[in-house]
Design an enzyme around this catalytic site. Structure first.
Site, mmCIF file in Angstrom:
data_model
loop_
_atom_site.group_PDB
_atom_site.id
_atom_site.type_symbol
_atom_site.label_atom_id
_atom_site.label_comp_id
_atom_site.label_asym_id
_atom_site.label_seq_id
_atom_site.Cartn_x
_atom_site.Cartn_y
_atom_site.Cartn_z
ATOM 1 N N ASP A 1 14.734 10.909 24.916
ATOM 2 C CA ASP A 1 13.875 12.213 25.404
ATOM 3 C C ASP A 1 12.910 11.923 26.374
ATOM 4 O O ASP A 1 11.801 11.406 25.858
ATOM 5 C CB ASP A 1 13.565 13.245 24.140
ATOM 6 C CG ASP A 1 12.903 14.247 24.608
ATOM 7 O OD1 ASP A 1 12.897 14.609 26.043
ATOM 8 O OD2 ASP A 1 12.842 15.089 23.894
ATOM 9 N N ASP B 1 16.877 15.352 31.265
ATOM 10 C CA ASP B 1 15.864 14.375 30.693
ATOM 11 C C ASP B 1 16.224 13.914 29.345
ATOM 12 O O ASP B 1 15.333 13.264 28.682
ATOM 13 C CB ASP B 1 14.310 14.876 30.832
ATOM 14 C CG ASP B 1 14.223 16.322 29.801
ATOM 15 O OD1 ASP B 1 15.315 16.875 29.476
ATOM 16 O OD2 ASP B 1 13.308 16.567 29.632
ATOM 17 N N GLU B 2 17.440 14.196 28.881
ATOM 18 C CA GLU B 2 17.996 13.616 27.536
ATOM 19 C C GLU B 2 19.058 12.890 27.488
ATOM 20 O O GLU B 2 19.989 13.579 28.461
ATOM 21 C CB GLU B 2 17.769 14.804 26.464
ATOM 22 C CG GLU B 2 16.533 15.832 26.100
ATOM 23 C CD GLU B 2 16.815 16.833 25.473
ATOM 24 O OE1 GLU B 2 16.383 16.621 24.412
ATOM 25 O OE2 GLU B 2 17.382 17.670 25.944
#
Length: 411
Positions: free
Chosen positions: A32, A125-126
């Site tokens: 993350d 973003d993960e």
């Protein structure tokens, strides 16, 4: 095992259509990126590092991503600019650049693929990783996570939090427990202790939203363990088939597999929207914005190697009433001008406007991979070559270094 009472609020649904054989020895990561958009801007501009920064849109807009320095002042995602400047007068506002964030995401993916091909992109973003084979080969999972964090920081100047668990749900939960720059491992044997204390209100990051948590509390289901212990008849009578999912979630069970990077879902559309500085009836100005949005969509479409034949126009009036209109074409297009022409034909059917316009959006779908075909008609072939040259110049010197004359109206 590291524990922290503060859990992030990312939405997550651990049940998917793809399942793996039940394996008690799986080791799954959730990578993350911390305050992603703001962190990318700080990494790109040394003058922003260590200072309160927030990424936002253009004109009347809201905060998309505050840096951790800004969060200390109470700045949160979704706040309007007036609220933000009141809380943090010295904050630096940066207009978001989706292309930059996507490009950085691809660079992160490349780093992760150096460790395993079982990389599932969950969001911009993960990413989930399954490193079971590396652990079975003798490597330590915590050491692997530290190596990943080190690579991302060295190569891109970005921090990330890593959650380690026996499945995707637990890895996601762990990733939310220590931010920024966290590394949290939840082992299978520790789940019962953790879940006996984990309040349903703190399970937002793995799928228990505010309304659902309130409904559970009304039934005297206050913790994850309470969900596991609740009679299935009680859960299904109140929540239907979701009750089975809640029961498994309360036990920390999730058999969904981590997909390989090559299985990533195909892009379905490209789009851009813009909130105008002032609500307006001015048709010339609105058409200029449609041209700008169409050009942006065209650039992204071509950069990704696609063409499309369905255009969607989004309009938001001054009272926030928002609607979309669509048009399908018989042939595929990829130039900003062609997208604009189609968007204008949709827009013209809305006239006269009932209210002043606050926001416009243009997107293209029904995508196919661009075959880079040659055109027999000289004018079309010439236009394609001009577009290609413009893309190269704008890519090198900045967006809209070369642009249509009509866009001068909105500079």
């Amino acid at each position: 095992m590291f524990l922290n009472d503060k859990l992030a609020t990312n939405n997550f649904c651990p049940v998917q259509n793809n399942f793996t054989d039940k394996n008690d020895d799986r080791v799954v990561f959730l990578i993350d990126m911390n305050s992603y958009f703001a962190s990318v801007e700080q990494a790109a501009n040394p003058a922003l590092r260590g200072k309160p920064v927030a990424v936002c849109g253009k004109g009347r807009t809201v905060i998309v991503s505050p840096s951790y320095e800004a969060r200390k002042f109470g700045v949160k995602t979704g706040m309007n600019l007036y609220e933000v400047k009141k809380l943090c007068p010295g904050i630096t506002l940066v207009q978001g650049n989706l292309e930059k964030y996507l490009d950085t995401s691809y660079k992160i993916h490349k780093i992760l693929l150096d460790f395993t091909d079982q990389v599932e992109v969950y969001s911009i973003d993960e990413c989930f990783l399954d490193v079971t084979h590396l652990v079975k080969g003798g490597r330590n999972e915590v050491a692997i996570a530290k190596d990943i964090k080190k690579r991302i920081k060295q190569d891109l100047g970005l921090l990330c939090s890593v959650g380690i668990g026996p499945n995707k749900m637990i890895a996601k939960l762990a990733s939310n427990m220590q931010k920024p720059d966290g590394l949290v491992q939840i082992k299978k044997e520790n789940i019962p202790i953790l879940f006996s204390k984990l309040c349903v209100e703190n399970m937002k990051g793995i799928g228990i939203g505010r309304k659902l948590s309130k409904a559970l509390v009304v039934l005297n289901i206050n913790t994850a363990k309470d969900m596991a212990d609740a009679p299935i008849s009680l859960l299904t009578s109140h929540f239907g088939v979701l009750g089975y999912h809640l029961k498994r979630m309360g036990k920390g069970e999730d058999d969904s597999r981590v997909k390989r990077y090559s299985e990533s879902e195909q892009i379905k559309s490209f789009g851009h929207s813009h909130t105008l500085a002032k609500d307006t009836f001015n048709l010339n100005l609105l058409r200029s914005y449609l041209r700008m949005l169409s050009e942006k969509v065209g650039v992204r479409l071509r950069a990704a190697g696609y063409t499309g034949k369905a255009i969607t126009l989004t309009v938001r009036y001054s009272d926030f009433y928002t609607f979309t209109r669509n048009k399908s074409l018989k042939h595929c297009i990829k130039s900003g001008y062609d997208i604009y022409t189609c968007a204008c034909s949709i827009f013209d059917k809305l006239l006269p406007l009932k209210k002043p316009v606050r926001l416009l959006g243009v997107s293209i779908s029904s995508l196919i991979i661009d075959g880079k075909q040659l055109y027999l008609l000289k004018d079309i072939d010439k236009q394609q070559k001009i577009t290609c040259v413009m893309d190269s110049i704008n890519d090198k010197y900045g967006e809209f270094t070369l642009k249509p004359l009509s866009l001068l109206k909105i500079d």
